[in-house]
Design a protein around this motif. Sequence first.
Motif, PDB file in Angstrom:
ATOM      1  N   GLN A  27      48.068  35.477  35.527  1.00  0.00           N
ATOM      2  CA  GLN A  27      49.420  36.090  35.821  1.00  0.00           C
ATOM      3  C   GLN A  27      49.451  37.109  34.918  1.00  0.00           C
ATOM      4  O   GLN A  27      49.184  36.975  33.657  1.00  0.00           O
ATOM      5  N   THR A  28      50.371  38.055  35.010  1.00  0.00           N
ATOM      6  CA  THR A  28      50.681  39.084  34.357  1.00  0.00           C
ATOM      7  C   THR A  28      51.814  38.534  33.515  1.00  0.00           C
ATOM      8  O   THR A  28      52.555  37.818  33.798  1.00  0.00           O
ATOM      9  N   LEU A  29      52.296  39.418  32.172  1.00  0.00           N
ATOM     10  CA  LEU A  29      53.381  38.973  31.540  1.00  0.00           C
ATOM     11  C   LEU A  29      54.661  39.023  32.284  1.00  0.00           C
ATOM     12  O   LEU A  29      55.402  38.223  32.449  1.00  0.00           O
ATOM     13  N   PHE A  30      54.835  40.129  33.210  1.00  0.00           N
ATOM     14  CA  PHE A  30      55.892  40.238  34.114  1.00  0.00           C
ATOM     15  C   PHE A  30      55.941  39.122  35.198  1.00  0.00           C
ATOM     16  O   PHE A  30      57.115  38.624  35.400  1.00  0.00           O
ATOM     17  N   GLU A  31      54.759  38.785  35.798  1.00  0.00           N
ATOM     18  CA  GLU A  31      54.732  37.591  36.548  1.00  0.00           C
ATOM     19  C   GLU A  31      55.467  36.299  36.060  1.00  0.00           C
ATOM     20  O   GLU A  31      56.309  35.710  36.354  1.00  0.00           O
ATOM     21  N   TYR A  70      46.599  46.350  33.313  1.00  0.00           N
ATOM     22  CA  TYR A  70      47.002  45.194  33.275  1.00  0.00           C
ATOM     23  C   TYR A  70      46.391  44.307  32.362  1.00  0.00           C
ATOM     24  O   TYR A  70      45.121  44.203  32.482  1.00  0.00           O
ATOM     25  N   LYS A  71      47.167  43.235  31.869  1.00  0.00           N
ATOM     26  CA  LYS A  71      46.551  42.170  31.174  1.00  0.00           C
ATOM     27  C   LYS A  71      46.994  40.919  31.949  1.00  0.00           C
ATOM     28  O   LYS A  71      48.219  40.445  32.175  1.00  0.00           O
ATOM     29  N   PHE A  72      45.789  40.038  32.156  1.00  0.00           N
ATOM     30  CA  PHE A  72      46.108  38.692  33.158  1.00  0.00           C
ATOM     31  C   PHE A  72      45.764  37.675  32.035  1.00  0.00           C
ATOM     32  O   PHE A  72      45.202  37.664  31.137  1.00  0.00           O
ATOM     33  N   HIS A  73      46.759  36.590  32.228  1.00  0.00           N
ATOM     34  CA  HIS A  73      46.700  35.475  31.561  1.00  0.00           C
ATOM     35  C   HIS A  73      45.991  33.926  32.290  1.00  0.00           C
ATOM     36  O   HIS A  73      46.540  33.975  33.299  1.00  0.00           O
ATOM     37  N   ASP A  74      45.146  33.456  31.710  1.00  0.00           N
ATOM     38  CA  ASP A  74      44.425  32.540  32.634  1.00  0.00           C
ATOM     39  C   ASP A  74      44.669  31.192  31.641  1.00  0.00           C
ATOM     40  O   ASP A  74      44.629  31.306  30.537  1.00  0.00           O
ATOM     41  N   LEU A  75      44.913  29.933  32.314  1.00  0.00           N
ATOM     42  CA  LEU A  75      44.794  28.570  31.841  1.00  0.00           C
ATOM     43  C   LEU A  75      43.632  28.361  31.122  1.00  0.00           C
ATOM     44  O   LEU A  75      42.692  28.376  31.998  1.00  0.00           O
ATOM     45  N   ASN A  76      43.257  27.917  29.923  1.00  0.00           N
ATOM     46  CA  ASN A  76      42.117  27.523  29.563  1.00  0.00           C
ATOM     47  C   ASN A  76      42.009  25.716  29.055  1.00  0.00           C
ATOM     48  O   ASN A  76      43.015  25.730  28.218  1.00  0.00           O
ATOM     49  N   THR A  77      41.474  25.058  29.918  1.00  0.00           N
ATOM     50  CA  THR A  77      41.845  23.482  29.566  1.00  0.00           C
ATOM     51  C   THR A  77      40.826  22.944  28.808  1.00  0.00           C
ATOM     52  O   THR A  77      40.738  21.821  28.284  1.00  0.00           O
ATOM     53  N   ALA A  78      39.915  23.746  28.100  1.00  0.00           N
ATOM     54  CA  ALA A  78      38.821  23.373  27.396  1.00  0.00           C
ATOM     55  C   ALA A  78      39.262  22.585  26.193  1.00  0.00           C
ATOM     56  O   ALA A  78      38.705  21.609  25.655  1.00  0.00           O
ATOM     57  N   PRO A  79      40.125  23.189  25.405  1.00  0.00           N
ATOM     58  CA  PRO A  79      40.521  22.578  23.906  1.00  0.00           C
ATOM     59  C   PRO A  79      41.211  21.290  24.351  1.00  0.00           C
ATOM     60  O   PRO A  79      41.089  20.256  23.607  1.00  0.00           O
ATOM     61  N   LEU A  80      41.880  21.071  25.849  1.00  0.00           N
ATOM     62  CA  LEU A  80      42.403  19.722  26.033  1.00  0.00           C
ATOM     63  C   LEU A  80      41.440  18.704  26.263  1.00  0.00           C
ATOM     64  O   LEU A  80      41.509  17.536  25.942  1.00  0.00           O
ATOM     65  N   ARG A  81      40.245  19.238  26.753  1.00  0.00           N
ATOM     66  CA  ARG A  81      38.941  18.415  27.219  1.00  0.00           C
ATOM     67  C   ARG A  81      38.574  17.781  25.761  1.00  0.00           C
ATOM     68  O   ARG A  81      38.104  16.716  25.824  1.00  0.00           O
ATOM     69  N   HIS A  82      38.551  18.721  24.730  1.00  0.00           N
ATOM     70  CA  HIS A  82      37.956  18.460  23.486  1.00  0.00           C
ATOM     71  C   HIS A  82      38.633  17.151  23.038  1.00  0.00           C
ATOM     72  O   HIS A  82      38.109  16.447  22.299  1.00  0.00           O
TER      73      HIS A  82
END
Length: 100
Positions: A27-31, A70-82
């Motif tokens: 998602q973008t910041l606007f979204e 456009y700048k898109f933001h994605d969830l990264n679950t790697a730190p949670l897995r760590h």
Amino acid sequence: MADDLFKALADPTRRTILDELAEKSGQTLFEICSRLSMKHRLGISRQAVSQHLAVLEAAGLVKTRREGRYKFHDLNTAPLRHITERWLEREAPGPEESTP
């Protein structure tokens, strides 16, 4: 790394942003602002959301990518897995297996 992660997760607004990115990544910041406003009834400025995203990105929970302007933001679950690998997935002896 764990300090940044727990600091990022401590804020309810940041957890809501992560929930939204888990539901729809990229998602973008606007979204994100629109979803927080419409779905969660949060009256929060774009600048405040941007600052929350910066904290999440510093903790490694959000990755950004640019496509054109456009700048898109994605969830990264790697730190949670760590964290789960660090504490939750170890084979701890059960109460009957431990010796006093």
